[in-house]
Design a protein around this motif. Structure first.
Motif, PDB file in Angstrom:
ATOM      1  N   PHE A 130       1.282  -1.272  -0.405  1.00 47.82           N
ATOM      2  CA  PHE A 130      -0.350   0.019   0.259  1.00 47.82           C
ATOM      3  C   PHE A 130       0.709   1.649  -0.466  1.00 47.82           C
ATOM      4  O   PHE A 130       1.833   1.598   1.022  1.00 47.82           O
ATOM      5  CB  PHE A 130      -0.642   0.051   1.481  1.00 47.82           C
ATOM      6  CG  PHE A 130      -1.735  -1.184   0.984  1.00 47.82           C
ATOM      7  CD1 PHE A 130      -3.076  -1.267   0.628  1.00 47.82           C
ATOM      8  CD2 PHE A 130      -1.435  -2.075   1.970  1.00 47.82           C
ATOM      9  CE1 PHE A 130      -4.047  -1.899   1.336  1.00 47.82           C
ATOM     10  CE2 PHE A 130      -2.348  -3.159   2.310  1.00 47.82           C
ATOM     11  CZ  PHE A 130      -3.314  -3.108   1.637  1.00 47.82           C
TER      12      PHE A 130
ATOM     13  N   THR B 104       1.543   5.386  -0.224  1.00 45.08           N
ATOM     14  CA  THR B 104       0.393   6.876  -0.258  1.00 45.08           C
ATOM     15  C   THR B 104       1.039   7.753  -1.478  1.00 45.08           C
ATOM     16  O   THR B 104       1.997   7.854  -1.530  1.00 45.08           O
ATOM     17  CB  THR B 104       1.245   7.323   1.598  1.00 45.08           C
ATOM     18  OG1 THR B 104       0.441   6.598   2.169  1.00 45.08           O
ATOM     19  CG2 THR B 104       0.397   8.431   2.075  1.00 45.08           C
TER      20      THR B 104
ATOM     21  N   ILE C 148     -10.557  -1.259   4.180  1.00 41.77           N
ATOM     22  CA  ILE C 148     -10.686   0.080   3.391  1.00 41.77           C
ATOM     23  C   ILE C 148     -11.723   0.543   4.499  1.00 41.77           C
ATOM     24  O   ILE C 148     -12.225   0.578   4.672  1.00 41.77           O
ATOM     25  CB  ILE C 148     -10.847  -0.128   2.905  1.00 41.77           C
ATOM     26  CG1 ILE C 148      -9.552  -1.380   2.105  1.00 41.77           C
ATOM     27  CG2 ILE C 148     -10.850   0.956   1.491  1.00 41.77           C
ATOM     28  CD1 ILE C 148      -7.872  -1.251   2.008  1.00 41.77           C
TER      29      ILE C 148
ATOM     30  N   ARG D 229      -7.784   4.502   3.290  1.00 38.90           N
ATOM     31  CA  ARG D 229      -6.917   4.158   4.461  1.00 38.90           C
ATOM     32  C   ARG D 229      -6.867   2.869   4.134  1.00 38.90           C
ATOM     33  O   ARG D 229      -8.093   2.391   4.663  1.00 38.90           O
ATOM     34  CB  ARG D 229      -6.485   4.974   5.302  1.00 38.90           C
ATOM     35  CG  ARG D 229      -8.086   5.078   5.886  1.00 38.90           C
ATOM     36  CD  ARG D 229      -7.175   5.650   7.344  1.00 38.90           C
ATOM     37  NE  ARG D 229      -6.279   4.422   7.712  1.00 38.90           N
ATOM     38  CZ  ARG D 229      -5.803   5.255   9.646  1.00 38.90           C
ATOM     39  NH1 ARG D 229      -6.301   6.579  10.364  1.00 38.90           N
ATOM     40  NH2 ARG D 229      -5.180   4.487   9.957  1.00 38.90           N
ATOM     41  N   LEU D 230      -5.915   2.061   5.039  1.00 35.91           N
ATOM     42  CA  LEU D 230      -6.411   0.703   4.999  1.00 35.91           C
ATOM     43  C   LEU D 230      -5.828   0.576   6.621  1.00 35.91           C
ATOM     44  O   LEU D 230      -5.240   1.580   7.383  1.00 35.91           O
ATOM     45  CB  LEU D 230      -4.162  -0.150   5.078  1.00 35.91           C
ATOM     46  CG  LEU D 230      -4.045  -1.494   5.253  1.00 35.91           C
ATOM     47  CD1 LEU D 230      -5.399  -2.074   5.456  1.00 35.91           C
ATOM     48  CD2 LEU D 230      -2.969  -2.034   5.491  1.00 35.91           C
TER      49      LEU D 230
ATOM     50  N   VAL E 190      -3.945   6.314   0.404  1.00 35.44           N
ATOM     51  CA  VAL E 190      -3.973   5.356  -0.306  1.00 35.44           C
ATOM     52  C   VAL E 190      -3.758   5.896  -2.208  1.00 35.44           C
ATOM     53  O   VAL E 190      -4.593   6.430  -2.295  1.00 35.44           O
ATOM     54  CB  VAL E 190      -3.853   3.865  -0.354  1.00 35.44           C
ATOM     55  CG1 VAL E 190      -3.528   3.122  -1.240  1.00 35.44           C
ATOM     56  CG2 VAL E 190      -3.137   3.083   1.305  1.00 35.44           C
TER      57      VAL E 190
ATOM     58  N   ILE F 103      -2.323  -0.282  -4.600  1.00 37.04           N
ATOM     59  CA  ILE F 103      -2.521  -0.893  -3.914  1.00 37.04           C
ATOM     60  C   ILE F 103      -1.897  -1.578  -5.020  1.00 37.04           C
ATOM     61  O   ILE F 103      -2.090  -2.216  -5.993  1.00 37.04           O
ATOM     62  CB  ILE F 103      -3.621  -1.498  -3.774  1.00 37.04           C
ATOM     63  CG1 ILE F 103      -4.646  -0.778  -2.506  1.00 37.04           C
ATOM     64  CG2 ILE F 103      -3.654  -2.875  -2.980  1.00 37.04           C
ATOM     65  CD1 ILE F 103      -5.754  -0.961  -2.183  1.00 37.04           C
TER      66      ILE F 103
END
Length: 541
Positions: free
Chosen positions: A386, A388, A423, A441-442, A456, A459
């Motif tokens: 992941f 950013t 998520i 975001r995770l 994010v 992926i």
């Protein structure tokens, strides 16, 4: 067909009566028969011929029906013959892990029409006969496992020979995962009765959901649970009286109906994921006490440095997310379009920072495994990374040389499949603010907080374990796994306890014991069985 059999019998009886009369007449008169007697004999022969013809035609018709060359209406008074159907249905055999099989009575599910029911009986009987190589009498299937909470279907027969029951049992005990009424080649059989899609009849494969308590518990679990093997999540996904549903069961009256997808607020709260022993931290505290080093190293910096309008506009989008690597269906699309593929739900999770403090947050989003189902990882995909965003004009810290930007994190493919991996696109029933990781975001609550990558943009499904941001910055203190463990200290402080933050008030702060896997051991512990012997403390840093 019964009418034709009756006529055949009547004609036969007429022939028998005529023959008896002639015999008596021959006994009375030894002289040659008169012309009337010859005519009577001729009529008798004619009747015999007609009766034999009708009998043979009836027999041929009966045999043709028995082997599936003709289809009749289920109404006994209707002798209209339908057009011959395509070859009988084929039962696909798929290897699977077997579950226990029972032949007890199962609840009855009605078919769409009497004609459809008749066609089902005819084709199922033929298929069973050909699969097992035994003779089959007329069979009435009394039960269909549509919307049943049981994983393994059970069937009751009426007017069936023991051989049929035995053959059906043998078929179930073989490696069969599902029985279908028809495939593409035999769909015309059902179209003749106004049925465009052949439904699944019996499911005998094992439901792949790890926690079978979720099946039929009142909450719709899409993906692998919303399948015939799991009884369409035990019927939960076809219950349109609850906030979240997605009915894929072709035998349900709600087939094709679904709750709204996308960023719809308020999102329904999933009752499985709550923290009843602790209060939810206030939104005011959670939105002002953050680690987001792109916007500063103090806890208040992210909130203060994301208030400028151009920063707010940046996070408001458009925001492109790329999903690539070892997947069948790579995607590059705006985050709104991505979210529109999923039903959102609220989950209340503990959040444990590696700095020994914690909060409780109501996140809004969707399980990560649903994203995996969408893009379909290939067999070679062992990890998920992941990434950013990278934009120094928005996040000035990214212009410095203190760290190697952008922020990067990762999970194993098994962790990504776990039900807890989430998520998040919102919190407190509203979209995420920038300081909390907007717009996507995770959230992995059994790990230390730095594993939950914010904002994010990419992926990627990869074969090699990704080298994450903090691992690269300080590998002595931070690693890839970072699972919460109170017995494994950080090199510079203890992890046995944590400060619980509820609000801005200092009076709300208390120290509480840290839980193994942050309290989620029952749900995630299986992922790491045997790994501690190999990795030791690295599994918890």
């Amino acid at each position: 067909m019964k009418i034709e059999q009756k006529n055949s019998t009547e004609l036969t009886e007429v022939g028998q009566q005529t023959t008896s009369a002639d015999h008596r007449e021959d006994q009375k008169q030894e002289s040659p028969p008169p012309a009337s007697t010859e005519r009577r004999w001729y009529a008798t022969a004619t009747c015999w011929l007609v009766a034999s013809t009708v009998f043979l035609a009836t027999l041929a018709l009966f045999l043709g029906l028995y082997v599936g060359t003709s289809v009749f209406d289920s109404n006994d008074d209707d002798t209209t013959v339908r057009a011959p159907p395509p070859p009988p249905v084929v039962i696909p055999v798929v290897p699977s892990v077997r579950s226990e099989i029972s032949f007890d009575t199962l609840e009855i599910e009605a078919f769409q029409s009497p004609e459809f029911d008749a066609a089902f009986r005819t084709n199922f009987t033929t298929a069973m006969s050909r699969s097992a190589g035994v003779g089959v009498n007329q069979v009435s299937i009394l039960s269909i496992a549509a919307g049943s909470t049981k994983v393994v279907s059970t069937v009751t027969f009426s007017q069936a020979e023991q051989a049929l029951a035995d053959s059906f049992r043998a078929l179930l005990e073989s490696n069969v995962s599902a029985i279908f009424l028809a495939d593409e080649e035999t769909a015309a059989v059902w179209q003749a009765f106004g049925v465009n899609e052949a439904p699944v009849v019996v499911t005998t494969g094992t439901c792949p959901i790890r926690n079978l308590a979720h099946i039929g518990d009142g909450w719709c679990d899409s993906g692998a649970a919303n399948t015939p093997e799991c009884g369409w999540d035990g019927g939960d996904c076809c219950n349109v009286d609850v906030p979240l549903y997605d009915c894929l069961d072709p035998l349900s009256p709600s087939f094709g109906r679904s709750a709204p997808r996308g960023a719809v607020y308020p999102a329904p709260t999933n009752p499985r994921y709550s923290v009843p022993e602790r209060p939810i931290s206030t939104e005011d505290f959670v939105s002002t006490y953050n680690n987001f080093y792109e916007f500063g190293f103090s806890k208040s910096d992210p909130h203060r440095n994301t208030r400028a309008q151009h920063v707010q506009d940046f996070f408001a989008g458009p925001w492109t997310v790329t999903i690539d690597g070892l997947v069948e269906n790579p995607l590059t699309l705006d985050v709104r379009d991505l979210v529109n593929n999923f039903h959102l739900e609220e989950r209340i999770y503990r959040h444990r920072c590696v700095e020994a403090w914690s909060i409780v947050v109501p996140w809004v989003g969707f399980p990560l495994y649903k994203l995996l189902d969408l893009v379909r990882p290939l067999a070679g995909a062992k990890y998920v990374s992941f990434q950013t965003f990278l934009n120094a004009s928005i996040a000035p810290a990214q212009g410095g040389r203190s760290f190697n930007w952008p922020y990067l994190e990762g999970l194993s493919i098994e962790e990504a499949r776990n039900e807890m991996a989430f998520i998040s696109v919102g919190q407190y029933q509203a979209p995420l603010p920038p300081q909390s990781g907007a717009p996507i975001r995770l959230t992995v609550p059994w790990k230390y907080g730095f594993k939950s990558a914010k904002s994010v943009v990419r992926i990627s499904f990869v074969e090699e374990q990704p080298y994450n941001f903090w691992q690269e910055a300080n590998a002595r203190e931070y690693g890839f796994w970072a699972n919460v463990n109170p017995r494994v200290d950080h090199p510079r402080w203890s992890q046995a306890e944590e400060r619980e933050f509820i609000s801005q008030s200092y009076g709300d702060i208390r120290r509480i014991p840290t839980q193994y896997y942050n309290g989620y051991e029952d749900l995630v512990g299986y992922l790491y069985e045997g790994m501690e012997d190999e990795l030791g403390d690295l599994l918890y840093r």
